[in-house]
Design a protein around this motif. Sequence first.
Motif, PDB file in Angstrom:
ATOM      1  N   LYS A   9       0.835  -1.197   0.000  1.00 12.66           N
ATOM      2  CA  LYS A   9       0.000   0.000   0.000  1.00 12.66           C
ATOM      3  C   LYS A   9       0.879   1.261   0.000  1.00 12.66           C
ATOM      4  CE  LYS A   9      -3.909   2.115   2.421  1.00 12.66           C
ATOM      5  NZ  LYS A   9      -4.746   2.295   1.231  1.00 12.66           N
ATOM      6  N   TYR A  35      -2.519   2.482 -13.889  1.00 11.23           N
ATOM      7  CA  TYR A  35      -2.685   3.920 -14.012  1.00 11.23           C
ATOM      8  C   TYR A  35      -1.758   4.593 -13.009  1.00 11.23           C
ATOM      9  CZ  TYR A  35      -6.978   3.889 -16.856  1.00 11.23           C
ATOM     10  OH  TYR A  35      -7.901   3.749 -17.868  1.00 11.23           O
ATOM     11  N   GLN A  37      -1.470   8.172 -10.810  1.00 13.72           N
ATOM     12  CA  GLN A  37      -2.187   9.375 -10.374  1.00 13.72           C
ATOM     13  C   GLN A  37      -1.201  10.341  -9.745  1.00 13.72           C
ATOM     14  OE1 GLN A  37      -5.187   9.186  -7.142  1.00 13.72           O
ATOM     15  NE2 GLN A  37      -6.538  10.319  -8.518  1.00 13.72           N
ATOM     16  N   PHE A  90      -2.275   2.870  -9.527  1.00 11.20           N
ATOM     17  CA  PHE A  90      -3.491   2.067  -9.396  1.00 11.20           C
ATOM     18  C   PHE A  90      -3.510   0.947 -10.422  1.00 11.20           C
ATOM     19  CE2 PHE A  90      -5.987   4.163  -6.268  1.00 11.20           C
ATOM     20  CZ  PHE A  90      -5.670   5.503  -6.334  1.00 11.20           C
ATOM     21  N   PHE A 106     -11.038  -0.846  -9.621  1.00  4.03           N
ATOM     22  CA  PHE A 106      -9.723  -0.393  -9.183  1.00  4.03           C
ATOM     23  C   PHE A 106      -9.296  -1.032  -7.871  1.00  4.03           C
ATOM     24  CE2 PHE A 106      -8.402   3.122 -11.889  1.00  4.03           C
ATOM     25  CZ  PHE A 106      -9.567   3.388 -12.594  1.00  4.03           C
ATOM     26  N   GLY A 107      -7.989  -1.203  -7.734  1.00  8.38           N
ATOM     27  CA  GLY A 107      -7.410  -1.506  -6.443  1.00  8.38           C
ATOM     28  C   GLY A 107      -7.320  -0.233  -5.611  1.00  8.38           C
ATOM     29  N   ASN A 108      -6.816  -0.356  -4.380  1.00  7.70           N
ATOM     30  CA  ASN A 108      -6.749   0.802  -3.479  1.00  7.70           C
ATOM     31  C   ASN A 108      -5.489   1.635  -3.644  1.00  7.70           C
ATOM     32  OD1 ASN A 108      -9.232   0.671  -2.249  1.00  7.70           O
ATOM     33  ND2 ASN A 108      -8.549  -0.765  -0.691  1.00  7.70           N
TER      34      ASN A 108
ATOM     35  N   GLY B  43      -9.053   3.676  -3.689  1.00  7.03           N
ATOM     36  CA  GLY B  43      -9.097   3.654  -5.141  1.00  7.03           C
ATOM     37  C   GLY B  43     -10.409   4.231  -5.654  1.00  7.03           C
ATOM     38  N   LEU B  44     -10.511   4.310  -6.976  1.00 11.32           N
ATOM     39  CA  LEU B  44     -11.738   4.825  -7.573  1.00 11.32           C
ATOM     40  C   LEU B  44     -12.816   3.748  -7.531  1.00 11.32           C
ATOM     41  CD1 LEU B  44      -9.357   6.533  -8.902  1.00 11.32           C
ATOM     42  CD2 LEU B  44     -11.004   7.001 -10.715  1.00 11.32           C
TER      43      LEU B  44
END
Lengths: 115, 112
Positions: A9, A35, A37, A90, A106-108, B43-44
Amino acid sequence: DTAVSQTPKYLVTQMGNDKSIKCEQNLGHDTMYWYKQDSKKFLKIMFSYNNKELIINETVPNRFSPKSPDKAHLNLHINSLELGDSAVYFCASREDRGLYNSPLHFGNGTRLTVT
Amino acid sequence: GDSVTQMEGPVTLSEEAFLTINCTYTATGYPSLFWYVQYPGEGLQLLLKATKADDKGSNKGFEATYRKETTSFHLEKGSVQVSDSAVYFCALSSGSARQLTFGSGTQLTVLP
């Protein structure tokens, strides 16, 4: 019962190091993504794999290398880390059937900090 | 190419206020449209979607209508709560694309 899980994480490392981020999905999806961010929350696609085959490879430094050992896993390896690589990464997956109607899951996220 | 334009944030509202976050798009053909929400440290998550013109997506009190004539998909909620504080992303997927195109995100803060 996490659908898309990423590890770690948080990742704090020094410039020049090599690190990996792992991603697994248990949704049975054929397509997976990475992705990036940035600090302004802007999302940029990096890579996509469909059934272990690379289908999207955006303009990303070749220090970044994705690897998909099977369709449920998509890992991201980063060589020679730079300060500018600090971001949240992500992983996401998507059902292939009716692809363009299907949402991403999505993952966290993995918060990478390069010092 | 495909693109999504969202209203710039941040947006700050009082609890129970009406929310609108504007989203317009450019795409070839007839895209599917999505709103995602990102809570702090997460996440999204898909909030709602619409796959054809005049469709209305709705979830958790949020709504958005796919307007082909104005190429828009504005997000609305009649009465926001503090728990709605998050970043909201508009996105589209067009027929030939194998990815979603995201807007720049709009930070919403709801004050008690």
